[in-house]
Write an enzyme that holds these catalytic residues in place. Structure first.
Site, PDB file in Angstrom:
ATOM      1  N   ASP B 238       0.953  -1.123   0.052  1.00 13.77           N
ATOM      2  CA  ASP B 238       0.040   0.105   0.010  1.00 13.77           C
ATOM      3  C   ASP B 238       0.839   1.172   0.083  1.00 13.77           C
ATOM      4  OD1 ASP B 238      -2.193   1.720  -0.053  1.00 13.77           O
ATOM      5  OD2 ASP B 238      -3.155   0.433   1.606  1.00 13.77           O
ATOM      6  N   GLU B 441     -17.643   9.523   5.231  1.00 11.49           N
ATOM      7  CA  GLU B 441     -17.281   8.160   5.451  1.00 11.49           C
ATOM      8  C   GLU B 441     -16.210   7.699   4.282  1.00 11.49           C
ATOM      9  OE1 GLU B 441     -20.103   4.960   5.212  1.00 11.49           O
ATOM     10  OE2 GLU B 441     -21.170   5.875   3.862  1.00 11.49           O
TER      11      GLU B 441
END
Lengths: 659, 659
Positions: B238, B441
């Site tokens: 990542d 979110e």
């Protein structure tokens, strides 16, 4: 029957001093024992009812000015006041109206767009006093209605006066215009509108003028507005402007002193909270109760005129259905069509519907540019992209191309340039949508560029957009530039390499449809520039200099890129049998081309002997002429403009633009 | 013919050590002497080609999961990879592809939506491993294509593993799941997809697992992924995760140590810049060249498989026309239709077209909720409002009603509540659009709520929305609630006073049209919840606790508000002749109502003797059944799910939801 003023005097006569003072603040509380509901005086409707939910959003003021169609603006203002009343009729059922839900509108902005860097310039009708006066009058009359007894809504001329930036200095700036500029430029349209439209109100500006705070100015309010002009309405302060008198202008030391000074000079209503000190100011002997009583009477005169205390006001029956009704949406589209200014066209426009189109640029699918500022919320809008998609028969490709102002791309960010090139390579024509947006030119707090607040530091478009254009112009696909701004920018880097250039002022919710109407030739463009398009920064003086010498078409020394009044058509017109008297110009406008079209005819007068003035717009009319037909046009020459020339001067007539 | 790996070995064999190390960074530079162009490995396509300009934007992953339609997701992924190739075919003509313009996609996100507060949960296929495995497999296979020689694009399973918040702690968090949770929940779908879809790549997570950084984990990478599962692709970190190993996990002290550790454990590609230290790491003896060579060979194997060095790759001929073609837009609309979950309906739905509708709420005309995150740019989108406007025959009124989260209204701000009441009073029905948006979110940096980063602090909707609802429910106009979120929220305050409740996961560019299709009954809703809708916060454990006990339908102790798998239809279905063998369930699905409809049939198995587990989804199929007709359905029971039960257990079958 009692007049509104008589009823106001009777009502105010029953108020205590404290109650009277309370009614001089924009958020006036209820006086229940007198049956006076709470009322918030602050409402906005610059180009549609603003900040009150869904409403028809017409083009920004600068665009409506470009239409040079005063009767059409009157229709727009009538539609706006219909929607305003329809909304108020509903909102008042809650027992009180909140901010932006009332009938007293702080529009229009008739300041002169003195310098193209002023961020709020797009709120105005441009740089010319006469155009501003005509459009302002049409707007105010459409807003206020023509009922013999009731006023439909209050319109407010703002900002009085000599107000046009810098935004960052507005709370402390002292504008010191020459007497000639004051009268010919900064006050001219205010007087014209006071005389011709009888506005309910005038809003004082933030700045000082010749040392006096505009909201508390002996010269501006007492001597000129109430004295010379005989203004019979009320004056409201800009928001927080009374506090500025002590806090930023340092003309007084306390809010009590500021408030007393402002009311004594004739400012009856305070947007802000400074007038909370009025009661103490009376106690301290800074102002007498009679002056306060008079101010409150003027305010309640207005509330009575608006029918707020009556059951028989005809405007109370305007139904909610009018909000965003089909008729208003069509009117918005038409006004947007007429606001579009064609600056260059080598014949590529109108586009053929079957063409494959690449719609490119940061403003192509931007919603905010439709709205300008001081806007309502459309429940349906049409970006440029959407308008073209709906009108096109060929394939439409979209590519943003670049950020609207951020140059360079971060390591982990999307790279938009190559997609634009690909889109252009796959299309027959590029519609390139560059320009600014309302957060890049706006009010003090809109500042995207730091120190400049809402103002522009330069007429150059951001480098990101120049780079996009540099890449696209290398390709074979022809480019139609759509410059979406509310002001003049430097178009020189683009003009030569574009096949057409279209100026789109923030065009309202129907903007994309209106642009498509023009691009595809459903209508011919008929807008004209209400501002000079300067070549660039080098043609501008100091932004803080309020001397008009060298500014706007009237006082420029050099040639601009596109002059005030400029605007092309898809058809050709011939002017025949031009005659002029002391008071009017008559001519035959013949459409010698193959397309029906609207045509504005502008009449400028020039006194070759007058130093420093190139000429003045003295009249204009707009007419629809079918292809191959001719129309007689009569243009009234404005007496107040004529009065600006030397007596007996030998005036030359120039049509459409000054040569 | 040489294999891709053979060609890679030959090419890499000619590289210097420095060149090899350079190719292990996501932004790999060109090696001109070897004819290797620069290549940026970072590309996104979670629900459409993302961050690469215009593209078909399909519903967010969580919504596609709600369709329970794996074949349809396979079609969607095929459309996405067609657009990806079409774009790459153009982008590569510039000589190099920049970030987001390549073929190696870091999608899908198959983490388990362990806790509804995780901001990135909407990127996933929900809370169930089997559903996630099925959908992930359909997605990966659709992306990678079925050419015998070439891979269409690379799909990447992420984030490996045990990754589901908190976002604010992700760079330093150490997840310590039980062995059972690790296998049954956190790794299960990864193994399923590795086995069934052969993904090109796996992305290591930011966090540690049992003390080891996921991108450099002996257990996760060496022992399980490469060892047990025999994974044959490459692992990518990542973004910034390698640097985290030293900077935030403090497992190593330098980037050289972190890089060496990660590569030795099997992480061939670095998103970030830490692998710039690899050369020094070799010098320092932290890693040997052979390990590096092997990693680079795997990377180039992939580039060869993608046809980057060939002229005969069939995917090179996919034309640019496929981007946002009509077929893909229709597919997006259909997937959006199938993603909609009807939670309550007293019969008010479908709406009659001639009704006057008030479309109210902060999400009614919001564009961002269409897109979710990791999204492309639609060149045309349909908000809820627009979709309803286009479908309705009655009058449509719009009112925002409230800010999406800001409670209260500033002194000089618009007051939106009363307009909503007015709109409701003038309409036959209210479509109330509440919920969240992707900035509320989201990922670490999306944080609107401070300390929580992109995560939610509560399942409660913001107070501003509750106040709006309180005002509207007092009126007589019936309310249809459309909850637009990517996750479960607390719907208890709304359900009783609404006539219908519709769950709309971020639905893509066609979202408004798809919702209107459902609201007006052009199609029957057929989505099912891919997540539990808990009653509220009190049903949640500690957010940082990775123990699954009490979480999701499988391990909950209490009853939720709406269970996993829940979803109503406009028609009625009867299940007949249900039979079950070791490997499958067969039944007849009869549409006993009056409307054609899609129906997902879910097969859960339950072992009444198994402590702590309520049951497990073991199979599902979706079928279209015209009104009055019946269809035979065969549901395969997943052997890997069956293997989770005790041998010889007496399993009970539950259809559609666990009772």
């Amino acid at each position: 029957m009692e007049t509104a003023l008589q009823r106001a005097k009777e009502l105010v006569g029953r108020m205590t001093l404290a109650e009277k003072c309370s009614q001089m603040r924009y958020n006036a509380p209820a006086i229940e024992r007198l049956g006076v509901p709470a009322y918030n005086w602050w409402n906005e409707a610059l180009h549609g009812v603003a900040r009150a939910g869904a409403a028809t959003v017409f083009p920004q003021a600068i665009g409506m000015a470009a239409s040079f169609n005063a009767p059409l603006l009157h229709k727009v203002a009538t539609a706006i006041s219909d929607e305003a009343r329809a909304k108020y009729n509903q909102y008042k059922r809650f027992g009180e109206t909140k901010i932006y839900q009332g009938l007293t509108f702080w529009s229009p902005n008739i300041n002169i767009f003195r310098d193209p860097r002023w961020g709020r310039g797009h709120e105005t009708y441009g740089e010319d006093p006469y155009l501003t006066g005509r459009m302002g009058t049409a707007f105010v009359k459409g807003m206020q209605g023509d009922d013999p007894r009731y006023r439909k809504v209050d319109a407010t001329l703002k900002h009085f006066a000599v107000h046009s930036g810098p935004e960052g200095l507005r709370h402390s700036f002292d504008a010191r215009p020459t007497e000639r500029d004051l009268r010919e430029t900064y006050l001219w349209a205010f007087k014209y509108c006071v005389d011709h439209a009888k506005p309910a109100a005038v809003m004082g500006a933030y700045n000082r003028v010749n040392g006096e705070p505009a909201c508390a100015s002996q010269q501006l309010l007492q001597d000129i507005l109430y004295g010379e002009w005989g203004f019979d309405g009320y004056v409201v302060s800009d928001c927080g402007a009374i506090n500025d008198i002590n806090a930023h202008h340092h003309v007084t030391e306390t809010q009590a002193e500021s408030s007393a000074l402002a009311v004594r000079k004739g400012c009856a209503l305070n947007c802000g909270s400074a007038y909370a000190a009025l009661l103490a100011a009376v106690d301290a002997g800074l102002i007498d109760e009679e002056t306060i009583t008079h101010a409150v009477e003027k305010l309640f005169e207005s509330r009575f005129k608006l029918g707020m205390f009556d059951e028989d006001c005809p405007y109370d029956s305007i139904p909610y259905d009018v909000v965003e009704c089909d008729e208003h949406l069509s009117l918005s589209r038409r006004m947007a069509q007429e606001s579009i200014v064609l600056l260059k066209n080598d014949g590529i426009l109108p586009l053929k519907k079957e063409m494959n189109v690449a719609v490119i640029g940061p403003n192509a699918d931007d919603h905010s540019v439709l709205l300008g500022n001081y806007n309502g919320t459309p429940s349906r809008d049409y970006t440029i992209l959407r308008g073209i998609q709906d009108a096109a028969q060929g394939k439409v490709l979209y590519a943003r191309g670049c950020h609207i102002f951020k140059d360079g791309v971060g390591d982990w960010e999307e790279h938009p340039l190559n997609e634009a090139i690909i889109a252009a390579q796959h299309s027959d024509v590029v519609v390139l949508c560059l320009g600014l947006n309302p957060s890049m030119e706006g009010e003090e707090e809109d500042a995207y560029n730091g120190d400049m607040s809402g103002d522009k530091s330069t007429l150059c478009l951001p480098k990101s957009q120049l780079k996009l254009f540099e890449a696209l112009k290398e390709l074979k696909t022809p480019i139609v530039l759509v410059n979406v701004t509310g002001s003049s920018v430097d178009l020189r880097p683009f003009v030569d390499d574009c096949r057409a250039v279209v100026q789109l002022f923030y065009p309202g919710a129907e903007g994309g449809n209106a642009l498509a109407d023009v691009l595809y030739g459903a209508v011919s463009p008929s807008g004209r520039l209400p501002i000079t398009f300067y070549k660039g920064d080098e043609q501008l003086g100091e932004f803080t200099d309020y001397n008009m010498d060298g500014r706007t078409y009237r006082y420029m020394h050099e040639k601009p890129l596109y002059p005030f009044g400029y605007g092309l058509s898809y058809t050709n017109f011939a002017y025949e049998n031009v005659t002029r008297t002391e008071t009017e110009v008559r001519l035959t406008v013949r459409n010698t081309g193959s397309m029906d079209a609207w045509r504005s005819v502008l009449a400028f007068l020039r006194d070759g002997q007058e130093a420093g003035v190139n000429g003045r717009l003295a009249g204009f009319e707009k007419v629809f002429v079918p292809a191959g037909q001719a129309k007689e046009v009569r243009i009234e020459l404005c007496p107040e403009v004529l009065a600006l020339f030397r007596e007996g001067a030998d005036l030359e007539l120039c049509l459409d633009t000054l040569d």
